[in-house]
Design an enzyme around this catalytic site. Sequence first.
Site, PDB file in Angstrom:
ATOM      1  N   HIS A 174      -4.759  15.376  -6.762  1.00 51.50           N
ATOM      2  CA  HIS A 174      -3.709  14.829  -7.628  1.00 51.50           C
ATOM      3  C   HIS A 174      -2.468  15.713  -7.627  1.00 51.50           C
ATOM      4  CE1 HIS A 174      -6.023  11.591  -9.107  1.00 51.50           C
ATOM      5  NE2 HIS A 174      -6.942  12.342  -9.677  1.00 51.50           N
ATOM      6  N   GLU A 219       5.023  -2.755  16.902  1.00 50.85           N
ATOM      7  CA  GLU A 219       3.820  -1.983  16.580  1.00 50.85           C
ATOM      8  C   GLU A 219       2.644  -2.362  17.462  1.00 50.85           C
ATOM      9  OE1 GLU A 219       2.834  -2.666  12.462  1.00 50.85           O
ATOM     10  OE2 GLU A 219       3.527  -4.733  12.559  1.00 50.85           O
ATOM     11  N   ASP A 239       0.939   2.146  13.325  1.00 53.65           N
ATOM     12  CA  ASP A 239       0.136   1.155  14.024  1.00 53.65           C
ATOM     13  C   ASP A 239       0.339   1.219  15.537  1.00 53.65           C
ATOM     14  OD1 ASP A 239      -1.549   0.019  12.222  1.00 53.65           O
ATOM     15  OD2 ASP A 239      -0.155  -1.551  11.579  1.00 53.65           O
ATOM     16  N   CYS A 281      10.149   3.207  11.465  1.00 54.90           N
ATOM     17  CA  CYS A 281       9.592   3.480  10.156  1.00 54.90           C
ATOM     18  C   CYS A 281       8.165   3.920  10.404  1.00 54.90           C
ATOM     19  CB  CYS A 281       9.643   2.246   9.270  1.00 54.90           C
ATOM     20  SG  CYS A 281       8.979   0.764  10.019  1.00 54.90           S
TER      21      CYS A 281
END
Lengths: 571, 93
Positions: free
Chosen positions: A193, A428, A452, A499
Amino acid sequence: MSERTLSGVGATPLSGVGSVVWYRPGEALELDDPPESDAVDPAAERERFEEARDTAREELETERERARERVGDEEAAVFDAHLQFLDDPQIGDAVGDQLDAGLPAEHAVRKGFAGPIEQFEGMEGRMTERADDLRDIRDRLVRLLVGGERTDLSALPEGSVVFAERLTPSDTAQLDPEVVSGFVTATGGRTSHAAIFARSLALPAVVGVGDDLFAVEEGTAVVVDGDTGDVILDPTEETRAAAADTDRAEVRPEPVATSDGEPIEVAANVGQPAELAGAVEQGADGIGLYRTEFLFLERESPPDEDEQYEAYVDALDAFPEGRVVVRTLDVGGDKPIPYLELPEEENPFLGERGVRRSLGVDAGLFETQLRALLRAAADGAGDLAVMVPMVATVEEFEEAREALDSVAADLESEGVAHETPEFGLMIETPSAAFMADEFAARTEFLSIGTNDLTQYVMAASRGNERVSELHDPRHPAVLRAIARTVEGAEGTDAWVGMCGEMAGDPDLTELLVGLGLDELSMSAVTIPDVKANVAETDGEAASALAERTLRASTKREVEQLITDTIENTKS
Amino acid sequence: MERTVTIVPEAGLHARPASQFVQAANEHDAEVTIEKVGSDGGPVNAGSMLAVTSLGAAHSDEVRLVAEGDDAEAALDALEEVLSTPEAGDSEE
């Protein structure tokens, strides 16, 4: 005193300089031995416990709201878990038994929590984090019961670097990134966390340093390098200056260009509306990837056109001068949604996902999303671009474009305000990379989704740690797929963006500029570093680096070339 | 009334999904228990965060839900939805 270095796990690609402030929340909570049980009034102790629990509940609710504002819903959700543990019937009974046995409330809490904490400590993997949660709740209750002062993490002197054994979610939510220079913890890993909070808050942080941390004295000068995982104590002037140099690269709200004047758009990947403000704060030029899945997940029926329209207009209004690239719904066998009735597939990543569904079973959903997007394009402040995911063939893209044209025609005949946005696709799949020239001739832009693309080029699942060595975009095969995509767009008007994790790695900025990308889109936290690197990049040197890496035969050679270039630039 | 469900969220019945599950269980009047199929432990109270997280139920594990009470069916529907909805961010581009 000479410089010393402790090593841990870097949680953010940021470094900070400051002095050590120890946070030891447990210290105030040492309890004396309990008094004789006949000196205790069980009814009164039960009342004290209930009051402490009520106060703890209020505190947690306040902290949840603060976390929600600062870092978003996902991180704030951990407080929901804490609230439920606090009211857990089993824990309530365990504490109740101790109260009945005549223990004072603070001792009853200690004893009542001991069993469940031990139970989680004995479990594997991430379950041990639940033991941390329970300790956090237990210490909160004990503190309230003994009237202990709480170290106020929200009121630390400027330049503090917080050292702690561990930082709970409630602790990290109090840290003000404007004031605190970073934090270092003895425990924790990259996905703890604390580390996730650090990234959301753009705070330099190193976790998992181990017990060596405890020997460090309050007030020691320190450099925290969240990139390498180094914690440098008593740094020399030189080290300090070097770190201050990289200490949160200046946020540049204006677009940047290479040293020889080639503009590179640096944009943010955004997965939900709460992240928009952070993207603006980090100086994003726009949004290079707006994932729309958040609109569709965790609900019983799909969002209607108006709800989607509002969300898209909000994103466009966040970047009045910029471009917002919205990706149409990307679901498939890997992310089932109840109302979509997705089939069980043997190989969901190679199955019916992304545009394959949008042109098939989800055609109605796709049409609604396009209507909302075209209306938002007319009303939102920024420029909209729409891209479709998982395209493998030219026919798919042409069919998607026809759907867009048909929606535009419908809106026209209905007299509804709309605008046709830039329309492009994600590169991708290897097939899309091979056919990039064909796609570039038919589109306004291509955006390379490296996560990907790497998975499909290397035939290595991204979630599988056993093949993580293969799942690395620095393999020459992936670089060649990127180069091929850029070359495919040469001589056309289509721009090419990226991206995915790769675009946000500041070490790779020069290479990516050299490969010819026009736009880089990433997690907001890395934008200042990447913008700084773009401004320092010389176009010719970058092209030379790209050419050399494209001739490399192994990932190792590529890594060496990148390291050499970074060292040359530094010296 | 009972139902067997396969857990979809990558994190399993952990942190956020567990929290949503417990919340959904407590929003209904029916008494609901949850049990991991094929494990030695018996069914536990679906309204207890402690009990639910200590099942250690992971992604793709099967769990059996048993509900008794007026709104048993609604409770099972709600719980099944939590268990079969992936978390935002489970998959990236």
